[in-house]
Design an enzyme around this catalytic site. Structure first.
Site, mmCIF file in Angstrom:
data_model
loop_
_atom_site.group_PDB
_atom_site.id
_atom_site.type_symbol
_atom_site.label_atom_id
_atom_site.label_comp_id
_atom_site.label_asym_id
_atom_site.label_seq_id
_atom_site.Cartn_x
_atom_site.Cartn_y
_atom_site.Cartn_z
ATOM 1 N N THR A 1 26.774 46.262 55.916
ATOM 2 C CA THR A 1 25.495 46.942 56.077
ATOM 3 C C THR A 1 25.765 48.387 55.723
ATOM 4 O O THR A 1 26.836 48.892 56.038
ATOM 5 C CB THR A 1 25.037 46.879 57.551
ATOM 6 O OG1 THR A 1 24.866 45.521 57.927
ATOM 7 C CG2 THR A 1 23.731 47.627 57.754
ATOM 8 N N ARG B 1 15.682 35.167 61.544
ATOM 9 C CA ARG B 1 16.744 35.884 62.241
ATOM 10 C C ARG B 1 16.707 37.376 61.903
ATOM 11 O O ARG B 1 16.566 37.770 60.752
ATOM 12 C CB ARG B 1 18.105 35.296 61.856
ATOM 13 C CG ARG B 1 19.312 35.972 62.521
ATOM 14 C CD ARG B 1 19.945 37.014 61.625
ATOM 15 N NE ARG B 1 21.234 37.497 62.160
ATOM 16 C CZ ARG B 1 21.911 38.512 61.664
ATOM 17 N NH1 ARG B 1 21.442 39.170 60.609
ATOM 18 N NH2 ARG B 1 23.064 38.882 62.196
ATOM 19 N N GLY C 1 19.035 40.845 62.778
ATOM 20 C CA GLY C 1 20.312 41.268 63.338
ATOM 21 C C GLY C 1 20.243 42.601 64.044
ATOM 22 O O GLY C 1 19.189 43.046 64.492
ATOM 23 N N ASP C 2 21.393 43.265 64.105
ATOM 24 C CA ASP C 2 21.485 44.528 64.846
ATOM 25 C C ASP C 2 20.920 45.716 64.090
ATOM 26 O O ASP C 2 20.511 46.699 64.702
ATOM 27 C CB ASP C 2 22.941 44.810 65.199
ATOM 28 C CG ASP C 2 23.787 45.101 63.953
ATOM 29 O OD1 ASP C 2 23.695 44.315 62.984
ATOM 30 O OD2 ASP C 2 24.540 46.093 63.943
ATOM 31 N N THR D 1 28.388 48.312 61.807
ATOM 32 C CA THR D 1 28.326 47.335 60.729
ATOM 33 C C THR D 1 29.152 46.121 61.140
ATOM 34 O O THR D 1 30.127 46.253 61.876
ATOM 35 C CB THR D 1 28.871 47.923 59.407
ATOM 36 O OG1 THR D 1 28.753 46.952 58.363
ATOM 37 C CG2 THR D 1 30.313 48.352 59.512
ATOM 38 N N GLY D 2 28.743 44.948 60.686
ATOM 39 C CA GLY D 2 29.499 43.745 61.010
ATOM 40 C C GLY D 2 28.613 42.609 61.469
ATOM 41 O O GLY D 2 27.479 42.465 61.009
ATOM 42 N N GLY E 1 26.108 41.216 63.327
ATOM 43 C CA GLY E 1 25.007 41.775 64.097
ATOM 44 C C GLY E 1 24.628 41.003 65.333
ATOM 45 O O GLY E 1 24.191 41.577 66.335
#
Length: 348
Positions: A208, A236, A238-239, A259-260, A262
């Site tokens: 991200t 869905r 994510g974060d 980042t990663g 989420g």
């Protein structure tokens, strides 16, 4: 003779010109996840041309959306189970604490631009799905297909692998072997040892763009943009578009972005937590490391990294060490540098 020598030394900066006379302050500052240099440059140009911190974050993230950074930002990447690419983005003003965000945005390429419109033209924080698309159209954004030959090929190959990998559990048919549609397993046949959360690890990792900007006046902003994870269940989010998770900014302390994975990150609000650590006086690097350590206690194999910066211009980063992820690269540009610089940190 000593006086003449001293005079020559004093005159050197003026004789060599302004290029060698640099501010001793590290502000302004731009930091972003991953080696997305063009995004860093775009944010810096916005700042030095008189733009605000929000202008810089929007400009930087928009570059990644157009360039499809690593296939994980913008159109044409990370198709969901139905083959569609959808986008998440967020932008936060650390001076006013205003936030604009979009999740599961469909058929609009400039997600960070729409997020800023949410911030500026509504009293809401987050819009999602088809309704977010309608809002974007009302703001003048073009409705267009986000799929590409690349994303369609990824989806076709996934179907040919019996829809592996996917994000289902406790369903019939067995999601580890077959495609859906799925139905819940009856409680009577649920295994007692089914994990409460299936860690996806580095095999499912994605990128991200998360960006932090600190103005020379100390004003802060942060933002994110992503197309999420490949083969996600439609709908869905994510974060990335969640304030405090994907990014967070507060002029009283600093800013952070994550980042990663989420789905794991958003349970810990890592960006908010990092800013709170800095508010207590922690060095940005230590703040980032503490955030990673908190998550490790519950999910030792999670894929993720955090960048942090305080209002004095100090910055740092941290990441969770995995067999195939031992270093994390991020970009930095400040008044002490002549160009954006890639820096790396060893994961912990």
């Amino acid at each position: 003779m000593a006086r003449k020598s001293n005079l020559r030394l004093l005159l050197v900066p003026f004789l060599l010109g302004p290029a060698l006379v640099r501010s001793s302050s590290p502000l302004p500052l731009v930091v972003n996840t991953w080696p997305f240099k063009n995004a860093t440059e775009a944010a810096w140009r916005a700042l030095v041309s008189g733009g605000s911190t929000l202008d810089a974050v929007e400009s930087g993230c928009a570059v990644c959306e157009r360039e499809q950074c690593d296939g994980t930002v913008g159109f044409g990447g990370s198709p969901d189970e139905s083959g569609e690419t959808t986008l998440d983005a967020m932008i936060m003003d650390g001076t006013t604490m205003d936030v604009g965000a979009v999740g599961d945005l469909r058929r609009i390429k400039n997600a960070i631009g729409v997020a800023r419109k949410v911030l500026e033209y509504t009293t809401h924080t987050l819009l999602a799905g088809e309704s977010a698309t309608k809002f974007a159209e009302s703001m003048g954004f073009i409705n267009e297909d986000l799929s590409t030959n690349t994303s369609q090929a990824l989806h076709s190959a996934w179907l040919a692998r019996n829809c592996q990998p996917n994000y289902w559990r406790n369903v019939i048919p067995d999601a580890s072997k077959y495609c859906g549609p799925y139905k819940p397993k009856p409680p009577s046949i649920l295994k007692q040892d089914d994990p409460a959360c299936k860690e996806m690890g580095d095999n499912y990792g994605h990128d991200t763009i998360g960006m932090i900007v600190i103005h020379k006046t100390g004003h802060t902003a942060a933002g994110t943009s992503t197309n999420g994870i490949k083969f996600k269940i439609p709908g869905r989010i994510g974060d990335s578009p969640i304030p405090g998770s994907g990014a967070y900014a507060d002029d009283a302390a600093g800013a952070a972005a994550a980042t990663g994975d989420g789905d794991t990150l958003m349970r810990f609000l890592p960006s908010y937590q990092a800013v709170e650590y800095m508010r207590r006086g922690e060095d940005p690097t230590i703040a980032c490391q503490k955030v990673i350590s908190r998550i490790q206690k519950y999910f030792p194999n999670f894929f993720g990294a955090v960048i942090c910066a305080n209002v004095t211009g100090s910055y740092g980063a941290a990441c969770n060490k995995l067999p195939t992820f031992t270093k994390f690269s991020f970009m930095v540009y400040n008044s002490l540098k002549n160009q954006p610089t890639e820096e790396k940190v060893d994961c912990i």
